[in-house]
Design a protein around this motif. Structure first.
Motif, short mmCIF file in Angstrom:
data_model
loop_
_atom_site.label_atom_id
_atom_site.label_comp_id
_atom_site.label_asym_id
_atom_site.label_seq_id
_atom_site.Cartn_x
_atom_site.Cartn_y
_atom_site.Cartn_z
N THR A 25 0.85 -1.18 0.00
CA THR A 25 0.00 0.00 0.00
C THR A 25 0.88 1.23 0.00
O THR A 25 1.93 1.26 0.65
N THR A 62 -7.40 5.26 6.53
CA THR A 62 -7.27 5.36 5.08
C THR A 62 -7.06 3.97 4.46
O THR A 62 -7.71 3.61 3.47
N GLU A 63 -6.17 3.20 5.09
CA GLU A 63 -5.92 1.83 4.60
C GLU A 63 -7.19 1.00 4.60
O GLU A 63 -7.49 0.30 3.63
N PHE A 117 -10.27 2.06 4.60
CA PHE A 117 -11.22 2.55 3.61
C PHE A 117 -10.81 2.13 2.20
O PHE A 117 -11.64 1.67 1.41
N MET A 118 -9.51 2.29 1.90
CA MET A 118 -9.05 1.98 0.54
C MET A 118 -9.18 0.48 0.24
O MET A 118 -9.38 0.11 -0.91
N TRP A 162 -11.57 -1.34 1.15
CA TRP A 162 -12.95 -1.49 0.68
C TRP A 162 -13.12 -0.83 -0.68
O TRP A 162 -13.66 -1.42 -1.61
N TYR A 163 -12.61 0.40 -0.81
CA TYR A 163 -12.81 1.20 -2.01
C TYR A 163 -12.18 0.54 -3.24
O TYR A 163 -12.70 0.64 -4.34
N SER A 164 -11.03 -0.12 -3.04
CA SER A 164 -10.35 -0.73 -4.18
C SER A 164 -11.24 -1.76 -4.86
O SER A 164 -11.11 -1.99 -6.06
N GLY A 165 -12.12 -2.38 -4.09
CA GLY A 165 -12.96 -3.42 -4.66
C GLY A 165 -12.22 -4.72 -4.89
O GLY A 165 -12.79 -5.68 -5.40
N VAL A 166 -10.94 -4.77 -4.50
CA VAL A 166 -10.17 -6.00 -4.68
C VAL A 166 -10.53 -6.97 -3.56
O VAL A 166 -10.45 -6.62 -2.38
N ARG A 193 -9.84 -6.58 0.52
CA ARG A 193 -10.99 -6.48 1.43
C ARG A 193 -10.91 -7.56 2.50
O ARG A 193 -11.12 -7.30 3.68
#
Lengths: 396, 464
Positions: B253, B314-315, B317-318, B320-324, B328
């Protein structure tokens, strides 16, 4: 040193001549825009993206200055108090950025793929809980509400002290700054995701918010430098001496390095990991925006790093302001690289009259608002308990 | 003389003249150590020796004596390594970055903090060496081709670590010793026995305090500060690369470099607080390391701690946000999986507890600060544990998922590094001045209570 030994700042008068010049600059920007829309008939996405880019740049100058001021207040630093009113007035321009963002709102469909809710692909569908119009708008409004509140409230505390100094002034200023920093720490990242990162809707990077913040900070430092040098030159604020310029120069030097550090952290890790979902962001930029990609690094890191290395460079007003101008343009390019590949695409993106002319309008608007606010209060916060310290120090 | 605002808190309390400052700071070096010191040193040395014995045991029998396995190849040793390197960040931050920011309060704590930096980096350096299984293998991390003309792997961040940490150790050592030179001269002048005089004279390079000495000393300090400032950032940046250059979810990350640096300064300051709150009492230095100093350090704790907290979120959230899917899952597993207890200890100690420092009363409360600093030390250890172990224990192949538990050998080695650290610290406080004497004196006129009360007359020489 005593207070009377500090050269008095002259209350600033916003003269007609200056207004005319700003008017001409604004006209240049408007003409460039009208030329782009009606005569050259540039692609819609390119026009909207440019409006978006300039709105962001406009906002960043004020927001960065507000951050600079509050963080120095919290650190009990004193050197900046002589130029504090410059930062205060810059911060007051924040709410006017709303106008510029809203002008670009009809073009959101061109900028953000995730706004096309009719046909979202699988990845974007997973993100709809965050990337959806109502929530995005709620966030937009709350960022501006919070930032505006703090910019004006902090200014009120500061100006009030000119007339009725109170013992609890510093305490109040500090605690308000503390609240702002906490809110800024969160909103600076989330707004960068909302307004910039989600342009490349599939792509993600945890560092992105901090990276955008560092660029914003450097850009606003260069504007603070330019205004300080101008005010010193035109004898509006003779209290600004080479020590202040030296310190500003150090900030420009240090945070240009910091920006490069974050740039390389993000780039290197993505390059090394070599995961296609992540590298695509840089592949697009290295392949299709090749020149700007390298110009970005050179102008924003190598140039200030070498040019500001010596002590003399930071104390020589003309030299320092040339560097500040170059770096300011550099961070405009940085934002250009963040927006254009995703929003416009390399086939349609270009640098033409529109890209060069339009910023003049926003710059004129920024300076106009800044000067109007600057005129309204004393140019120096004379009753600040640390005021004398700010004039009586040396850079060793 | 630069103007100092009357609202500023004095940095030296009590009616201390220049002579008093010298006397107070040199006292622990001149006096015979008390019983408590011997007890402390004895316990530390025993713990250290047990640790060394366990290192010997590991090398004799091999890494099999540890709890690591094929899935979790990095366990406590790397956790401890990163933790100790992190602790070593306060010293150079205080002496380099705070010097550049003209923070006068740093003068009272920089000496001890720099010493801790060096000791902590020494403790840290042990772990990668032991982790190789055989100590002579350490030779092969030096950039030197072997008989088959094979070079080290320059592409590996683990090798960059070798360079980063060695450079850091050398520059910190240099910086620390540079600052010591004038103080060692002062000690020499106050020593009564001849051999001690000679030893300190040798250590101070025959310091005479002439204008030329001072001029060189000060310009050297500034140059070293300029060089050391980027080093503070580079070391933990490279340590973070050890993880972030991989493609392991939870490791890979982009926020890692600045977030590791911030975490390192956070934990470093916590350790400085833990030790200095005790030391200022034990060595009678309360007038020099004041509550104001503790408050300033607490402010840095809250700033860096909050940066770390934002990075955690942030980690999360990202991921989740990445959708990977893998990202997740890695974070779900951190917060709710079998190692959730470690994650929540980390969250509580590092993110929630420092927020209490927003209250001025608590920032200035020594007992509270002491307890909090230990919380942070624990929390930051768990941060590394969470990063290392929970990211590894469930990887892409569910068939090779595993759990990890340290053995008593690993625990004893970790304890042993505490022994090493404290042994060195105990020796340090009796041999060298714990407070940077010359630097404290340089701010005395502007910031000591004694001088603040009176109007300061300008010397005639200053006018010219």
């Amino acid at each position: 040193m005593e207070k009377q030994n500090i050269p008095d700042a002259v209350p600033f008068k916003f003269g007609k001549k200056l207004k005319t010049w700003l008017g001409i600059a604004a006209a240049v920007g408007l003409i460039a825009l009208l030329w782009g829309v009606f005569i050259a008939q540039l692609p819609a996405s390119r026009i909207w993206a440019n409006l978006w880019l300039n709105a962001l740049m406009f906002l960043f100058l004020g927001l960065g200055a507000l951050f600079f001021w509050t963080v120095n207040t919290l650190g009990e630093s004193t050197w900046q108090i002589n130029i504090q009113r410059i930062m205060e007035s810059m911060g007051l321009t924040i709410p006017f950025a709303i106008l510029f963002f809203v002008i670009a709102f009809p073009g959101l469909k061109h900028l953000f793929e995730w706004t096309h809710t009719e046909h979202l692909d699988e990845i974007l569908q997973k993100k709809t809980a965050y990337l959806n119009m109502p929530f995005w708008l709620i966030r937009f409004v709350s960022y501006f509400a919070l930032w505006t509140f703090f910019a004006f409230y902090l200014r009120k505390i500061s100006v009030k002290n000119d007339f009725e100094p109170r013992d609890n002034f510093l305490k109040k200023l500090r605690s308000t700054s503390g609240w702002f920093i906490v809110i800024f720490a969160i909103t600076s990242s989330t707004s960068a995701w909302d307004w910039l990162m989600s342009i490349d809707g599939h792509w993600f990077s945890t560092l992105y918010g901090w990276y955008i913040f560092s660029g914003m900070f450097v850009a606003s430092i260069s504007v603070i430098i330019l205004i300080s040098v101008a005010f010193k030159r035109f004898n509006i604020m003779p209290n600004i001496n080479s020590e202040h310029l030296h310190d500003l120069g150090k900030y420009l030097f240090g945070f240009s390095i910091f920006w490069a550090y974050l740039w390389i952290s993000q780039y290197l890790l993505i390059w090394y990991g070599n995961i296609p979902e992540e590298t695509i962001y840089y592949v697009e930029r290295v392949d299709n925006f090749n020149t700007l990609f390298y110009v970005n690094m050179t102008v924003n890191f190598l140039f200030p790093f070498l040019a500001l290395m010596t002590r003399g460079a930071k104390r020589q007003p003309l030299y320092l302001s040339v560097i500040a101008i170059v770096v300011l343009i550099g961070h405009y390019i940085d934002l250009y690289l963040a927006i254009m590949p995703g929003a416009v695409g390399h086939e349609q993106a270009a640098i033409g009259l529109l890209e060069i002319g339009l910023p003049f309008f926003y710059l004129a608007a920024f300076l106009l608002l800044f000067l109007v606010f600057f005129e309204k209060a004393k140019p120096v916060p004379e009753n600040h308990p640390y005021f004398i310290e700010s004039s009586d120090y040396e850079n060793i | 003389m630069m103007h100092v605002s009357p609202v500023r808190e004095p940095l030296i309390n009590g009616e201390k003249s220049y002579k008093d400052i010298t006397k107070d700071v040199v006292a622990p070096v001149r006096a015979k150590p008390g019983k408590l010191w011997f007890v402390g040193l004895g316990i530390s040395a025993i713990v250290m020796l047990i640790g060394f014995a366990m290192i010997g045991y590991t090398i004799w029998f091999g890494i099999g004596t540890w709890g690591v396995n094929r899935t979790i190849g990095w366990g406590w040793s790397i956790t401890n390594f990163v933790w100790w390197v992190g602790i070593g960040h306060a010293g150079t931050f205080i002496s380099a970055i705070l010097l550049l920011f003209r923070q006068k309060w740093r003068t009272s704590i920089n000496r001890a903090a720099e010493a801790m930096t060096i000791f902590a980096v020494m403790c840290a350096g042990l772990f990668p060496l032991i982790h190789m299984g055989r100590l002579p293998l350490g030779f092969f991390i030096l950039p030197y081709p072997n008989t088959r003309e094979l070079w080290v792997n320059f592409n590996s961040p683990l090798l960059w670590d070798v360079f980063a940490i060695t450079t850091y150790l050398l520059v910190s050592l240099l910086f620390w010793y540079m600052g010591l030179i004038p103080d060692l001269g002062t000690i020499r002048d106050r020593m009564k026995t001849l051999w001690k005089k000679k030893v300190y004279n040798f250590l101070s390079f025959g310091w005479k305090g002439s204008a030329r000495h001072w001029q060189r000393h000060e310009s050297m300090s500034l140059i070293l500060a300029g060089l050391a400032a980027p080093l503070v950032l580079s070391v933990h940046t490279i340590v973070s690369f050890d993880f972030a250059t991989s493609v392991i979810p939870g490791w890979h990350t982009t926020i890692f470099p600045p977030y590791f640096v911030s975490g390192a300064i956070f934990s470093g300051f916590a350790m400085v607080l833990t030790l200095m709150i005790v030391t200022r009492r034990a060595l009678n230095l309360k007038e020099y390391i004041t509550v104001g100093h503790v408050e300033s350090m607490n402010k840095i704790i809250i700033a860096t701690g909050s940066i770390v907290g934002i990075a955690y979120i942030t980690e999360l959230f990202m991921a989740w946000y990445s959708g990977v899917e893998y990202e997740r899952y890695a974070f779900m597993n951190r917060a709710l999986g079998p190692y959730a207890w470690a994650y929540w200890i980390m969250m509580t100690c590092n993110v929630i507890s420092p927020q209490l420092l927003w209250f001025k009363k608590l920032r200035r409360n020594l007992a509270f600060t002491f307890v909090l600093s230990i919380f942070i030390n624990i929390g930051m250890w768990f941060e590394r544990f969470v990063i290392v172990v929970t990211s590894l224990h469930r990887d892409y192949l569910p068939s090779s998922w595993a759990m990890y538990k340290p053995t008593w050998v690993e625990v004893a080695i970790y304890m042993g590094t505490f022994g090493l650290f404290f042994t060195l610290f105990f020796i340090f406080i009796r041999v060298f001045p714990v407070i940077a004497l010359a630097e404290v004196k340089s701010v005395a006129r502007s910031s000591a209570r004694k001088f603040l009360g009176k109007p300061i007359k300008k010397q005639s020489s200053e006018k010219q």
